[in-house]
Design an enzyme around this catalytic site. Structure first.
Site, PDB file in Angstrom:
ATOM      1  N   THR A 122      62.610  49.575  60.289  1.00  0.00           N
ATOM      2  CA  THR A 122      63.597  50.327  59.528  1.00  0.00           C
ATOM      3  C   THR A 122      65.005  49.778  59.755  1.00  0.00           C
ATOM      4  OG1 THR A 122      64.675  52.504  59.414  1.00  0.00           O
ATOM      5  CG2 THR A 122      63.579  51.984  61.471  1.00  0.00           C
ATOM      6  N   ASP A 123      65.866  49.978  58.776  1.00  0.00           N
ATOM      7  CA  ASP A 123      67.280  49.589  58.939  1.00  0.00           C
ATOM      8  C   ASP A 123      67.961  50.417  60.027  1.00  0.00           C
ATOM      9  OD1 ASP A 123      67.433  52.044  57.598  1.00  0.00           O
ATOM     10  OD2 ASP A 123      68.747  51.332  55.997  1.00  0.00           O
ATOM     11  N   GLU A 124      67.340  51.566  60.389  1.00  0.00           N
ATOM     12  CA  GLU A 124      67.990  52.443  61.369  1.00  0.00           C
ATOM     13  C   GLU A 124      68.088  51.809  62.751  1.00  0.00           C
ATOM     14  OE1 GLU A 124      67.094  56.566  61.465  1.00  0.00           O
ATOM     15  OE2 GLU A 124      66.792  56.701  59.322  1.00  0.00           O
ATOM     16  N   TYR A 148      64.192  58.573  67.227  1.00  0.00           N
ATOM     17  CA  TYR A 148      63.311  57.874  66.271  1.00  0.00           C
ATOM     18  C   TYR A 148      63.662  56.395  66.201  1.00  0.00           C
ATOM     19  CZ  TYR A 148      62.054  55.905  61.706  1.00  0.00           C
ATOM     20  OH  TYR A 148      61.609  55.059  60.712  1.00  0.00           O
ATOM     21  N   LYS A 152      61.600  52.892  67.231  1.00  0.00           N
ATOM     22  CA  LYS A 152      61.297  51.786  66.301  1.00  0.00           C
ATOM     23  C   LYS A 152      61.889  50.476  66.839  1.00  0.00           C
ATOM     24  CE  LYS A 152      59.584  52.072  62.686  1.00  0.00           C
ATOM     25  NZ  LYS A 152      58.145  52.006  62.258  1.00  0.00           N
TER      26      LYS A 152
END
Ligand code: NAD
Ligand code: DAU
Length: 333
Positions: A122-124, A148, A152
Site C-alpha cells: 500500500t502507499d500508506e 496497519y 504492511k
C-alpha cells in the site's frame, strides 16, 4: 498458469478473480482465505459453484494451511491482510499476526518451492505528504503512521530482505485507495453510501480536508497482472491514477451520484491521521506499459450503481459484529 491468490474472498481479491475468469480463463486459480469479517465465499460466485476456482479456507499465518495452498502452483499473489486503519487503532495484534507473520510464512513457503510471489502492499507505508509535496515515488522513505501501515511496511521489508539474502523472486506493489464493487462497508465510500441512503449523517474525521488518491479496483488489478506477467524480481511498483480528492469532495460527489442530500457531521479525528496520499505511477507506466483506464467520474457512477443494485449483499454482511464495530469506532466520537 496455476495461481495461488491469498485473501481473494475480500474486496480487491474477489474483483481480481472475476477479472481473471474473464480475461485469463485458461488459468487455474486457488484461493487461500480464512474468511474473516471482511471475507465472504459468496464474493467468489459463480466461480466456486462452477468449480473453476478452488477455495481453501485457511490462515496465511498457519504453516500447514500455507504448505497445502502452495502445492502445485506456479506463482503467488498475496493479498490477504487485515486492511482497515481504524480497526488497527482499536487493536493491532491481528495486524501483526496476519500481515507480518502471515507474509513471513508465505515467503518461507515460496522460498522452499522456488515460487515468484507478489506482495500487494500500500502507499500508506510511505506515511503522508504535505499539500505541495511531490507524489510518492518508489524511492520515498518508508515512514508508516498507523499500526496497519506499520504491519504492511514490516511485510515489505521482509519481502525485500528475502530478495537480497536468498535471491528470491519477490515483487511488491504499492497502490493508492481503491473503490469499486464488494468493498466492505467500513471503508469511506461504501460506508458513506449507506449513510446517505439511510438519510443518516456522514461522520467526517477532523476537517474532512484529508486527501486520498483514488483508483478503480479493476485498474489496480490490471496493474498487479502486469507485474505478474512482465515485472522483475526484486522490484517495487507504485500504482496510482492521479485522482486526488479531499474526503469532503468524495462524500459530496456521492450525494450527487445518489441524488440525495448529504448531511456532514464533523467528528473527532482519526488518531495519527495521514493528511495526504498521492502516488507517482511513472515507473509501472514506463516499464510495464500499464495505464489506468477508468476515470473517476465513470468509475464512481458505476460503483454507486453497483451498491444500489446489490442492497441484499450489503444487508447480508451486516452481522452483529459489524454493529459492535460501528459502536467501538463511532460511539465515542
Ligand atoms: P479486505 O479487508 O477487503 O480483504 C482481506 C481478505 O483477507 C479477506 O477476504 C479476509 O478474509 C482475508 N484474510 C484476512 N486475514 C487472513 C488470514 N490470516 N489468512 C487468510 N486470509 C485472511 O482487503 P482489501 O481491501 O481487498 O485489500 C487487499 C490487499 O490490498 C491488502 O493486502 C491491502 O493491504 C491491500 N491494499 C488495499 C487497498 C484498498 O484501498 N483497499 C489499497 C492498497 C493496498
Ligand atoms: O491508501 C491505501 C489504503 O487505503 C489501503 O492500504 C487501506 O487498506 C484502505 O483501507 C485505505 O485506507 P484509508 O484509511 O485511506 O481508507 P478509509 O476508507 O478507511 O478512509 C479514507 C479516508 O476517509 C481517510 O482519510 C479517513 C476518512 N474517513 C473514513 C471513514 C470510514 C472519514 O472521515 N470518516 C469515516 O467514517
Amino acid at each position: 498458469m496455476r495461481l495461488l491468490v491469498t485473501g481473494a474472498a475480500g474486496f480487491i481479491g474477489s474483483n481480481l478473480i472475476h477479472l481473471l475468469r474473464h480475461e485469463r480463463s485458461e488459468w487455474s486459480i486457488r484461493v487461500l482465505d480464512s474468511l474473516t469479517y471482511a471475507g465472504h465465499a459468496g464474493n467468489l460466485e459463480p466461480h466456486l459453484g462452477d468449480q473453476s476456482v478452488e477455495l481453501i479456507v485457511g490462515d496465511v499465518a498457519n504453516t500447514a494451511d500455507v504448505n497445502r495452498a502452495v502445492e502445485g502452483v506456479d506463482a503467488i499473489l498475496h493479498l490477504a491482510a487485515e486492511s482497515h486503519v481504524d480497526r488497527s487503532i482499536l487493536g493491532s495484534a491481528a495486524f501483526v499476526q496476519t500481515n507480518v507473520v502471515g507474509t513471513h510464512r508465505l515467503l518461507e513457503a515460496a522460498r522452499k518451492s522456488g515460487l515468484p510471489m507478489i506482495i500487494i502492499s500500500t502507499d500508506e507505508v510511505y506515511g503522508d505528504l504535505g499539500p505541495k509535496d511531490p507524489a510518492f515515488t518508489e524511492q520515498h522513505p518508508i515512514k508508516p503512521s498507523s499500526p496497519y501501515s506499520a504491519s504492511k511496511a514490516a511485510a515489505d521489508h521482509f519481502g525485500l530482505s528475502f530478495v537480497r539474502t536468498y535471491d528470491q523472486d519477490v515483487r511488491i506493489t504499492r497502490c493508492c485507495n481503491n473503490y469499486g464493487p464488494r468493498q466492505f462497508p467500513e471503508k469511506l465510500i461504501p460506508f458513506m453510501i449507506g449513510q446517505i441512503l439511510q438519510g443518516a449523517p456522514c461522520p467526517m474525521y477532523g476537517d474532512g480536508q484529508q486527501v486520498r488518491d483514488w483508483i478503480h479496483v479493476d485498474d489496480h488489478n490490471r496493474a498487479v497482472l502486469a507485474v505478474l506477467e512482465k515485472g522483475e524480481a526484486g522490484e517495487v511498483y507504485n500504482i496510482g491514477a492521479r485522482e486526488e480528492l479531499t474526503n469532503l469532495q468524495v462524500v459530496e460527489q456521492l450525494g450527487l451520484a445518489l441524488e440525495r442530500t448529504v448531511e456532514i457531521e464533523f467528528v473527532a479525528d482519526r488518531p495519527g491521521h495521514d493528511r495526504r496520499y498521492a502516488v507517482n505511477p511513472a515507473k509501472i507506466e514506463r516499464d510495464l506499459h500499464w495505464q489506468p483506464t477508468v476515470d473517476w467520474k465513470t468509475g464512481l457512477s458505476s460503483t454507486v450503481q453497483w451498491y444500489l443494485d446489490n442492497s441484499e449483499w450489503i444487508e447480508s454482511i451486516k452481522s452483529g459484529a459489524y454493529k459492535s464495530y460501528l459502536k467501538s469506532n463511532y460511539g465515542h466520537r
